[in-house]
Scaffold this motif. Sequence first.
Motif, PDB file in Angstrom:
ATOM      1  N   GLY A  41     -16.815  33.592  -0.146  1.00  0.00           N
ATOM      2  CA  GLY A  41     -17.043  32.682  -1.344  1.00  0.00           C
ATOM      3  C   GLY A  41     -18.433  32.940  -1.717  1.00  0.00           C
ATOM      4  N   ALA A  42     -19.135  31.939  -2.015  1.00  0.00           N
ATOM      5  CA  ALA A  42     -20.465  31.930  -2.357  1.00  0.00           C
ATOM      6  C   ALA A  42     -21.418  31.256  -1.667  1.00  0.00           C
ATOM      7  CB  ALA A  42     -20.625  31.859  -3.971  1.00  0.00           C
ATOM      8  N   HIS A  74     -11.594  39.540  -2.395  1.00  0.00           N
ATOM      9  CA  HIS A  74     -12.016  38.286  -3.003  1.00  0.00           C
ATOM     10  C   HIS A  74     -12.388  38.508  -4.301  1.00  0.00           C
ATOM     11  CE1 HIS A  74     -12.756  36.696   1.238  1.00  0.00           C
ATOM     12  NE2 HIS A  74     -11.507  37.160   1.321  1.00  0.00           N
ATOM     13  N   GLN A  76     -11.540  39.115  -7.366  1.00  0.00           N
ATOM     14  CA  GLN A  76     -10.858  38.629  -8.363  1.00  0.00           C
ATOM     15  C   GLN A  76     -11.237  37.121  -8.675  1.00  0.00           C
ATOM     16  OE1 GLN A  76      -6.523  38.956  -8.851  1.00  0.00           O
ATOM     17  NE2 GLN A  76      -6.732  38.676 -11.067  1.00  0.00           N
ATOM     18  N   ALA A  77     -11.209  36.587  -7.233  1.00  0.00           N
ATOM     19  CA  ALA A  77     -11.325  35.078  -7.386  1.00  0.00           C
ATOM     20  C   ALA A  77     -12.664  34.778  -7.493  1.00  0.00           C
ATOM     21  CB  ALA A  77     -10.875  34.536  -6.002  1.00  0.00           C
ATOM     22  N   ALA A  78     -13.461  35.759  -7.134  1.00  0.00           N
ATOM     23  CA  ALA A  78     -15.079  35.437  -7.149  1.00  0.00           C
ATOM     24  C   ALA A  78     -15.576  35.070  -8.426  1.00  0.00           C
ATOM     25  CB  ALA A  78     -15.822  36.601  -6.529  1.00  0.00           C
ATOM     26  N   VAL A  80     -15.227  33.321 -10.606  1.00  0.00           N
ATOM     27  CA  VAL A  80     -15.221  31.639 -10.766  1.00  0.00           C
ATOM     28  C   VAL A  80     -16.647  31.176 -10.671  1.00  0.00           C
ATOM     29  CG1 VAL A  80     -14.553  30.859  -8.655  1.00  0.00           C
ATOM     30  CG2 VAL A  80     -14.170  29.318 -10.560  1.00  0.00           C
ATOM     31  N   PHE A  81     -17.643  31.905 -10.024  1.00  0.00           N
ATOM     32  CA  PHE A  81     -18.868  31.853  -9.779  1.00  0.00           C
ATOM     33  C   PHE A  81     -19.525  32.151 -10.987  1.00  0.00           C
ATOM     34  CE2 PHE A  81     -17.956  29.718  -6.086  1.00  0.00           C
ATOM     35  CZ  PHE A  81     -17.165  30.733  -5.100  1.00  0.00           C
TER      36      PHE A  81
ATOM     37  N   PHE B 271     -12.338  28.495  -1.619  1.00  0.00           N
ATOM     38  CA  PHE B 271     -12.209  29.538  -2.120  1.00  0.00           C
ATOM     39  C   PHE B 271     -11.002  30.618  -1.437  1.00  0.00           C
ATOM     40  CE2 PHE B 271     -14.126  33.437  -4.055  1.00  0.00           C
ATOM     41  CZ  PHE B 271     -14.006  34.424  -3.369  1.00  0.00           C
ATOM     42  N   ARG B 278      -4.258  33.062  -6.238  1.00  0.00           N
ATOM     43  CA  ARG B 278      -4.332  34.391  -6.977  1.00  0.00           C
ATOM     44  C   ARG B 278      -3.414  35.449  -6.579  1.00  0.00           C
ATOM     45  NH1 ARG B 278      -6.968  34.676 -11.601  1.00  0.00           N
ATOM     46  NH2 ARG B 278      -8.634  33.123 -11.917  1.00  0.00           N
TER      47      ARG B 278
END
Lengths: 246, 465
Positions: A41-42, A74, A76-78, A80-81, B271, B278
């Motif tokens: 994630g971040a 990860h 594509q989902a990242a 969002v940040f 996350f 997704r």
Amino acid sequence: MSSLDETSTKILVLGDSCVGKTSLCHCIAGEPGRNYDSTIGATVIMAWHEYRAGTPEQRTELLELWDIGGMVAHRQAAQVFFEGAVGAILVHDLTNKRSEENLATWLTMLDGKPRAPKTSKDPAAVALKVDIESCNIPVLIVGTKADLVPHKGPVSYDRLHIDSLKNILRGSANSITLARFFDSCLDRTRRTSLSSSFFAANSRSMTPNTSIAGSGPNVTSSGAASNANVTNRTMSPFTTIPIGQS
Amino acid sequence: MDGLTDVEGKDANVMLGSLILFFATGWLFYTKQLFKNYEVHNRTVQFIFSLTFSFSCSLFELIIFEIADVMAPLSRSRCWTFCLSLILITLVVVIPIYTSFLLISGIVRRHFQLPLSVGLWLVFIWFFWKIGDPFPMLSPKHGIFTIEQVISRVGVVGVTIMAILSGFGAVNAPYCYMTIFTRPVEEFHVCQLEKKLTHTMDLIVLKKRKAARYELEKKRLSGEKPQKETTFLERFWDSFSEKSSGSTLASQIDRLKEEIVPLETLARFLFLDLVELRQMLNRVEFSKTFMGIYFNILGHFFSIYCIWKIFISFINIVFDRVGKVDPVTKTIEIGVHWMGIPLDISFWSQYISFFLVGVIAVTSVRGLLITMTKFFVSISNAASSLSNIIVLLMAQIMGMYFVSSVLLMRMNVPEEYRQILTRILGDLKFNFYHRWFDVIFLISAVSSIVFLTLLHKSGSSMFRA
């Protein structure tokens, strides 16, 4: 000094998995260390930065370094940040040429302009593929693990080679380039907030990636310099440092 | 190599040419697929991998040559011996020695590296020999260094790996492709989760900001006045006095840091959920395309085939029978007797078995390479020595896999080719290998079903909440 200042500037730190983004962020924040796990994630790391150091407008600003995990699954989902970032640091590993070529992919994720990360043996061609000038936010390219490639020659003015295990020495070329980059990011936040402000006429508009040395005298040579500076400080929403102190 | 006739010389060239072609394919696969994100630092590992790959592919090629009767029989059997012995030497000597060398070179100093790695290799050889004990193998009377001895043991390990992979693949393929297993995920689920995640990150940033400013102020304050040496008693009383409870900067910073830790864990979990959502969304979108519909229907047929296969292996084990008739002859029989198509059995059996062996060979090579790529790319983090060892292990598994698929190929071809394979591979108890494959396949398929059911159930609870 009031400690209720509620703003900080968001800067992304992007790059492939295991290039050393987390170590780099801690190094910039002033606490270099090793043995960081792979980021999922971040993580946000706060770093202090002296905005326009050495000029009368010097301020201490807080930066949020958003260290975003680079694993392929990860990616594509990242995205969002990415919201609300004013600058980006692209990190690649000096011992791994492919990580530099993959920076084009990250740049495309940032601004949506398609770039083909085709492998090429010519370093100049690789550098052209990662054309950061076309991106709409300031971008800095940093190569990490410099201690593993001591034979590398000097770099161009807009790239850094950093050894994240040691502190960045004040006054070194690395720290100056880094300071210049952070200043250009902070200028963008000031510019967008001041564009509707009455005092916009006093401060020259800053384009990203300009050097401080060129723009410093311009600002301080304006007529009511000290007055403008003081009133800029109180009017700008980004400072709450009371006049007369610090 | 004197006394070579013209034909034999040509055959040798054909063999050599195809070996070099396979070697080049393995080399390219290594750089372009396996190591597509990193540089290749260790060329020896790449060489060993490509070597194993080329010998393995040449085994399949030789079977096809046998069926299609391409080269002269004498040169064919020479090629068989050549390729088999080389791949067995690679699997038993070259790869284990280099793996033990890589393992040891990270730990020990220069002097002891070579003898220790040879010692580790001898331990490996001892264990390798001992694999043969619980199974019906040839006794050492028949000679120790013959092809039969080595191939019987390699066969056991390879058949086990094949059965495990087939079992899992047979269950996983329908699960991935059939739409009745996909969960109903829509765009707004993803948006909801993204909002939750952004909100959590904002909270984290807020607290970190406060903590950073407090720390800066603490540094300034402690810079201004000298450090006061507090005795234990004073600190003890301070922790109770109301004046300083919770109002000192240090305690506030600590409290903020404590609050940040569970928030960061929550952000990480959110996350990971987002990543999974997704992926689900991508699957749902894919299933609406033509390719997706095609795969969905294929998945239905495939699931029927898998259920049949599980059932058949269960029957085989329970009734202790080994299939006598191969699918090729059976298909032709069905065609002749039931559908009345006048087929010349001996003529067609050659072509059909040639086609079948080709299909099996290509799909198993391709399937193994794709699985290896996915596995390697997902777990290898950096070009470290560990990833080199993993590649060598994968080369070992690949070699054993292909050798045992040659062994098991016997089941799928008609009688005359079975005899050829028996002659080449030596006096092995083939029925044992087929039985062993069935047992392990059944175990693997059943455990994959259990595992996937648990996974599905645990995942769906997230969507109900």
